[in-house]
Write a protein that holds these residues in place. Structure first.
Motif, mmCIF file in Angstrom:
data_model
loop_
_atom_site.group_PDB
_atom_site.id
_atom_site.type_symbol
_atom_site.label_atom_id
_atom_site.label_comp_id
_atom_site.label_asym_id
_atom_site.label_seq_id
_atom_site.Cartn_x
_atom_site.Cartn_y
_atom_site.Cartn_z
ATOM 1 N N ASN A 89 0.843 -1.197 0.000
ATOM 2 C CA ASN A 89 0.000 0.000 0.000
ATOM 3 C C ASN A 89 0.878 1.245 0.000
ATOM 4 O OD1 ASN A 89 -2.505 -1.310 0.115
ATOM 5 N ND2 ASN A 89 -2.354 -1.542 2.321
ATOM 6 N N GLU A 90 0.364 2.290 -0.569
ATOM 7 C CA GLU A 90 1.057 3.577 -0.489
ATOM 8 C C GLU A 90 0.893 4.138 0.917
ATOM 9 O OE1 GLU A 90 -0.110 6.312 -3.484
ATOM 10 O OE2 GLU A 90 0.161 4.854 -5.103
ATOM 11 N N ILE A 91 1.721 5.110 1.244
ATOM 12 C CA ILE A 91 1.737 5.652 2.602
ATOM 13 C C ILE A 91 0.393 6.278 2.983
ATOM 14 C CG2 ILE A 91 2.694 7.879 1.947
ATOM 15 C CD1 ILE A 91 3.599 5.992 5.111
ATOM 16 N N ASP A 92 -0.239 6.983 2.079
ATOM 17 C CA ASP A 92 -1.525 7.619 2.378
ATOM 18 C C ASP A 92 -2.602 6.576 2.654
ATOM 19 O OD1 ASP A 92 -0.491 10.161 2.129
ATOM 20 O OD2 ASP A 92 -1.003 10.308 -0.016
ATOM 21 N N HIS A 93 -2.609 5.541 1.849
ATOM 22 C CA HIS A 93 -3.597 4.477 2.048
ATOM 23 C C HIS A 93 -3.314 3.713 3.352
ATOM 24 C CE1 HIS A 93 -6.724 1.705 1.000
ATOM 25 N NE2 HIS A 93 -5.883 0.665 1.107
ATOM 26 N N SER A 94 -2.024 3.491 3.656
ATOM 27 C CA SER A 94 -1.655 2.828 4.914
ATOM 28 C C SER A 94 -2.078 3.668 6.113
ATOM 29 C CB SER A 94 -0.146 2.572 4.962
ATOM 30 O OG SER A 94 0.221 1.653 3.973
ATOM 31 N N ASP B 251 -4.575 5.808 6.225
ATOM 32 C CA ASP B 251 -6.035 5.697 6.330
ATOM 33 C C ASP B 251 -6.440 4.387 6.992
ATOM 34 O OD1 ASP B 251 -6.351 8.161 5.130
ATOM 35 O OD2 ASP B 251 -6.658 7.316 3.112
ATOM 36 N N ILE B 252 -5.752 3.303 6.638
ATOM 37 C CA ILE B 252 -6.044 2.010 7.265
ATOM 38 C C ILE B 252 -5.745 2.070 8.757
ATOM 39 C CG2 ILE B 252 -5.294 -0.396 7.398
ATOM 40 C CD1 ILE B 252 -4.847 -0.283 4.352
ATOM 41 N N PHE B 253 -4.587 2.651 9.117
ATOM 42 C CA PHE B 253 -4.209 2.763 10.529
ATOM 43 C C PHE B 253 -5.226 3.578 11.322
ATOM 44 C CE2 PHE B 253 -2.039 5.150 13.903
ATOM 45 C CZ PHE B 253 -1.651 4.089 14.708
ATOM 46 N N VAL B 254 -5.611 4.716 10.782
ATOM 47 C CA VAL B 254 -6.585 5.577 11.473
ATOM 48 C C VAL B 254 -7.914 4.854 11.631
ATOM 49 C CG1 VAL B 254 -7.939 7.699 11.237
ATOM 50 C CG2 VAL B 254 -5.494 7.739 10.789
ATOM 51 N N ASN B 255 -8.342 4.150 10.624
ATOM 52 C CA ASN B 255 -9.588 3.393 10.690
ATOM 53 C C ASN B 255 -9.507 2.298 11.750
ATOM 54 O OD1 ASN B 255 -12.186 2.640 9.963
ATOM 55 N ND2 ASN B 255 -11.419 1.087 8.546
ATOM 56 N N GLU B 256 -8.392 1.562 11.789
ATOM 57 C CA GLU B 256 -8.212 0.497 12.779
ATOM 58 C C GLU B 256 -8.203 1.072 14.198
ATOM 59 O OE1 GLU B 256 -8.008 -2.905 12.467
ATOM 60 O OE2 GLU B 256 -8.616 -2.558 10.394
ATOM 61 N N MET B 257 -7.534 2.190 14.387
ATOM 62 C CA MET B 257 -7.496 2.810 15.723
ATOM 63 C C MET B 257 -8.878 3.321 16.119
ATOM 64 S SD MET B 257 -4.629 2.247 16.984
ATOM 65 C CE MET B 257 -4.846 3.185 18.468
ATOM 66 N N SER B 258 -9.635 3.822 15.182
ATOM 67 C CA SER B 258 -11.001 4.275 15.478
ATOM 68 C C SER B 258 -11.869 3.110 15.926
ATOM 69 C CB SER B 258 -11.626 4.939 14.257
ATOM 70 O OG SER B 258 -10.923 6.089 13.909
ATOM 71 N N VAL B 259 -11.703 1.979 15.277
ATOM 72 C CA VAL B 259 -12.456 0.782 15.673
ATOM 73 C C VAL B 259 -12.033 0.331 17.066
ATOM 74 C CG1 VAL B 259 -12.809 -1.664 15.147
ATOM 75 C CG2 VAL B 259 -12.909 0.030 13.321
ATOM 76 N N MET B 260 -10.737 0.371 17.362
ATOM 77 C CA MET B 260 -10.235 -0.002 18.695
ATOM 78 C C MET B 260 -10.823 0.911 19.770
ATOM 79 S SD MET B 260 -8.080 -2.489 18.783
ATOM 80 C CE MET B 260 -7.343 -3.481 17.529
ATOM 81 N N ILE B 261 -10.813 2.189 19.507
ATOM 82 C CA ILE B 261 -11.349 3.146 20.477
ATOM 83 C C ILE B 261 -12.839 2.915 20.672
ATOM 84 C CG2 ILE B 261 -11.865 5.598 20.835
ATOM 85 C CD1 ILE B 261 -9.103 6.157 19.533
ATOM 86 N N GLU B 262 -13.548 2.682 19.587
ATOM 87 C CA GLU B 262 -14.982 2.442 19.671
ATOM 88 C C GLU B 262 -15.292 1.186 20.483
ATOM 89 O OE1 GLU B 262 -18.300 1.289 16.437
ATOM 90 O OE2 GLU B 262 -17.122 3.087 15.982
#
Length: 104
Positions: A29-34, A36-47
């Motif tokens: 994955n490109e850095i921007d897409h990576s 976005d994936i990281f932020v999404n995963e952390m949002s799910v963890m926080i939720e």
């Protein structure tokens, strides 16, 4: 609603973070897409692990109701009126309302 970090189960959150296969998620994955994936995963963890609390709608104590608030405002306005004109009648009215507020 806001996240209440004080009662968060950090151990369970850490365990889920360790169990996640980060290399597979970011592979090819490109850095921007990576990112976005990281932020999404952390949002799910926080939720999943951080409980949500509601904001209190007003800053008044639980025992404060509209009628008592009205009496307090009336008492204060009578005191201001007494200080302005210095009549015994105004002082007596203030005293009556002060007793009502105190006994409410």
């Amino acid at each position: 609603m806001y996240p209440d970090w004080n009662i968060t189960n950090f151990e369970a959150m850490r365990a889920d973070l360790r169990a996640r296969e980060w290399n597979e998620l970011f592979l090819n994955n490109e850095i921007d897409h990576s990112w976005d994936i990281f932020v999404n995963e952390m949002s799910v963890m926080i939720e999943n692990h951080v409980p949500q609390n509601k904001y209190k709608s007003d800053r008044q104590p639980a025992w404060m109701n509209k009628k008592l608030l009205w009496r307090i405002r009336k008492k204060r306005s009578l005191w201001t009126k007494y200080l302005k004109f210095r009549f015994d009648k105004n002082r007596a009215k203030y005293g009556e309302h002060a007793i009502m507020v105190k006994n409410a």
